[in-house]
Design a protein around this motif. Structure first.
Motif, PDB file in Angstrom:
ATOM      1  N   SER A 182    -100.974  64.910  63.929  1.00 50.59           N
ATOM      2  CA  SER A 182    -101.518  65.209  65.264  1.00 50.59           C
ATOM      3  C   SER A 182    -103.028  65.033  65.292  1.00 50.59           C
ATOM      4  CB  SER A 182    -101.144  66.640  65.674  1.00 50.59           C
ATOM      5  OG  SER A 182     -99.745  66.803  65.745  1.00 50.59           O
ATOM      6  N   GLU A 183    -103.705  65.528  64.254  1.00 51.69           N
ATOM      7  CA  GLU A 183    -105.158  65.404  64.178  1.00 51.69           C
ATOM      8  C   GLU A 183    -105.560  63.924  64.134  1.00 51.69           C
ATOM      9  OE1 GLU A 183    -107.307  68.924  63.261  1.00 51.69           O
ATOM     10  OE2 GLU A 183    -105.949  68.595  64.945  1.00 51.69           O
ATOM     11  N   TYR A 184    -104.819  63.152  63.356  1.00 52.13           N
ATOM     12  CA  TYR A 184    -105.115  61.722  63.208  1.00 52.13           C
ATOM     13  C   TYR A 184    -104.968  60.994  64.541  1.00 52.13           C
ATOM     14  CZ  TYR A 184    -104.135  56.850  61.865  1.00 52.13           C
ATOM     15  OH  TYR A 184    -104.117  55.484  61.770  1.00 52.13           O
ATOM     16  N   ARG A 185    -103.881  61.261  65.250  1.00 50.37           N
ATOM     17  CA  ARG A 185    -103.631  60.547  66.504  1.00 50.37           C
ATOM     18  C   ARG A 185    -104.528  61.023  67.644  1.00 50.37           C
ATOM     19  NH1 ARG A 185     -97.008  59.843  66.311  1.00 50.37           N
ATOM     20  NH2 ARG A 185     -97.012  58.505  64.456  1.00 50.37           N
ATOM     21  N   GLU A 186    -105.045  62.231  67.513  1.00 48.95           N
ATOM     22  CA  GLU A 186    -105.967  62.734  68.526  1.00 48.95           C
ATOM     23  C   GLU A 186    -107.422  62.462  68.145  1.00 48.95           C
ATOM     24  OE1 GLU A 186    -105.031  66.859  68.878  1.00 48.95           O
ATOM     25  OE2 GLU A 186    -103.005  66.484  69.664  1.00 48.95           O
ATOM     26  N   SER A 187    -107.600  61.691  67.066  1.00 49.16           N
ATOM     27  CA  SER A 187    -108.935  61.332  66.563  1.00 49.16           C
ATOM     28  C   SER A 187    -109.781  62.561  66.254  1.00 49.16           C
ATOM     29  CB  SER A 187    -109.665  60.433  67.574  1.00 49.16           C
ATOM     30  OG  SER A 187    -108.932  59.236  67.783  1.00 49.16           O
ATOM     31  N   ALA A 188    -109.111  63.637  65.847  1.00 50.55           N
ATOM     32  CA  ALA A 188    -109.832  64.857  65.466  1.00 50.55           C
ATOM     33  C   ALA A 188    -110.313  64.716  64.020  1.00 50.55           C
ATOM     34  CB  ALA A 188    -108.924  66.068  65.607  1.00 50.55           C
ATOM     35  N   CYS A 213     -94.881  62.768  65.823  1.00 55.78           N
ATOM     36  CA  CYS A 213     -95.459  63.477  64.672  1.00 55.78           C
ATOM     37  C   CYS A 213     -94.461  64.437  64.028  1.00 55.78           C
ATOM     38  CB  CYS A 213     -96.718  64.239  65.103  1.00 55.78           C
ATOM     39  SG  CYS A 213     -98.193  63.185  65.173  1.00 55.78           S
TER      40      CYS A 213
END
Length: 257
Positions: A182-188, A213
């Protein structure tokens, strides 16, 4: 012709190699450093890296489970766990002391809550638990230590606790993989403590870009886990590499000719 031969060798190195499977993490304190937490990714069995505790802590991921490796180290530790420890209110008590009519019964106010009987009898000796619960618990220790039935009852409980710990630790790992996805896909920004975990997941995150995810958190279920070093054949959707290899070899052959 040399170019075609190089192409053929390149094709073989791309599609014909397989890495041996890593040992499965059992979370029993004896895991090898590079053990894998197995799950299903897409339609194939996947050995994910085990995240370090610091990474789990960074995302505040924690599932409680009793530690059987301490409470099952001896009959004395086991009885202490039954008296004042993790098993104090556990339903496993209802199945202990079977040859003597079991040692615990249902609470009058809560059928799921075990309470020590007013008195118990072990090897012909009666113990008044109302007068002294400690005497009753002390009397149980030889039963779990030396009696074959008592030993088996203790072993069954400990195995159940080990499974609960394994399930809890695997669930933590699953939740973390979903979180990193989730962090990766939200560019977090990925937490620093999880950099190595992310680095090992990155190629899969790119390869399975269309997968929800939640798909990164699927456990192994009923699939049989591989032995350490075993090489598994890929399922049909991934095994198409063999077909690709054959087709490209044919193409290379004509290029050589």
């Amino acid at each position: 012709m040399k170019i075609a031969l190089l192409l053929l060798l390149s094709i073989r190195s791309t599609f014909a190699t397989s890495e041996p499977m890593r040992c499965a993490c059992l979370f029993d304190g004896n895991d090898v450093d590079n053990c894998a937490v197995y799950g299903v990714l897409g339609d194939r069995l996947k050995g994910f890296p085990k995240a370090e505790q610091a990474c789990l802590d960074a995302y505040q991921i924690k599932k409680d489970a009793p530690d059987p490796f301490i409470m099952c180290s001896s009959a004395n530790s086991f009885v202490n766990a039954l008296k004042n420890g993790p098993l104090q209110n556990s339903g496993v008590k209802f199945g202990l002391g079977v040859p003597y009519g079991v040692f615990w019964e249902e609470s009058p106010s809560n059928a799921d809550l075990p309470v020590l009987k007013d008195s118990i009898e072990i090897d012909g000796t009666a113990y008044d638990c109302n007068a002294s619960q400690s005497n009753c618990y002390n009397a149980m220790k030889p039963y779990f230590e030396s009696d074959p039935i008592g030993q088996k009852e203790m072993r069954d409980v400990c195995e159940q606790m080990e499974n609960e710990v394994r399930n809890a630790r695997e669930l933590e790992q699953s939740i973390l993989r979903v979180r990193i996805c989730s962090e990766y896909r939200e560019s977090a920004v990925i937490e620093t403590e999880c950099t190595s975990m992310f680095n090992e997941m990155e190629s899969d995150l790119e390869s399975y870009a269309s997968l929800n995810c939640g798909g990164f958190g699927v456990g192994s279920g009923t699939r049989e886990l591989p032995s350490c070093g075993e090489v598994l054949s890929q399922p049909s959707s991934e095994a198409s590499s063999a077909t690709k290899l054959a087709r490209l070899e044919i193409l290379a052959y004509f290029l050589i000719a």
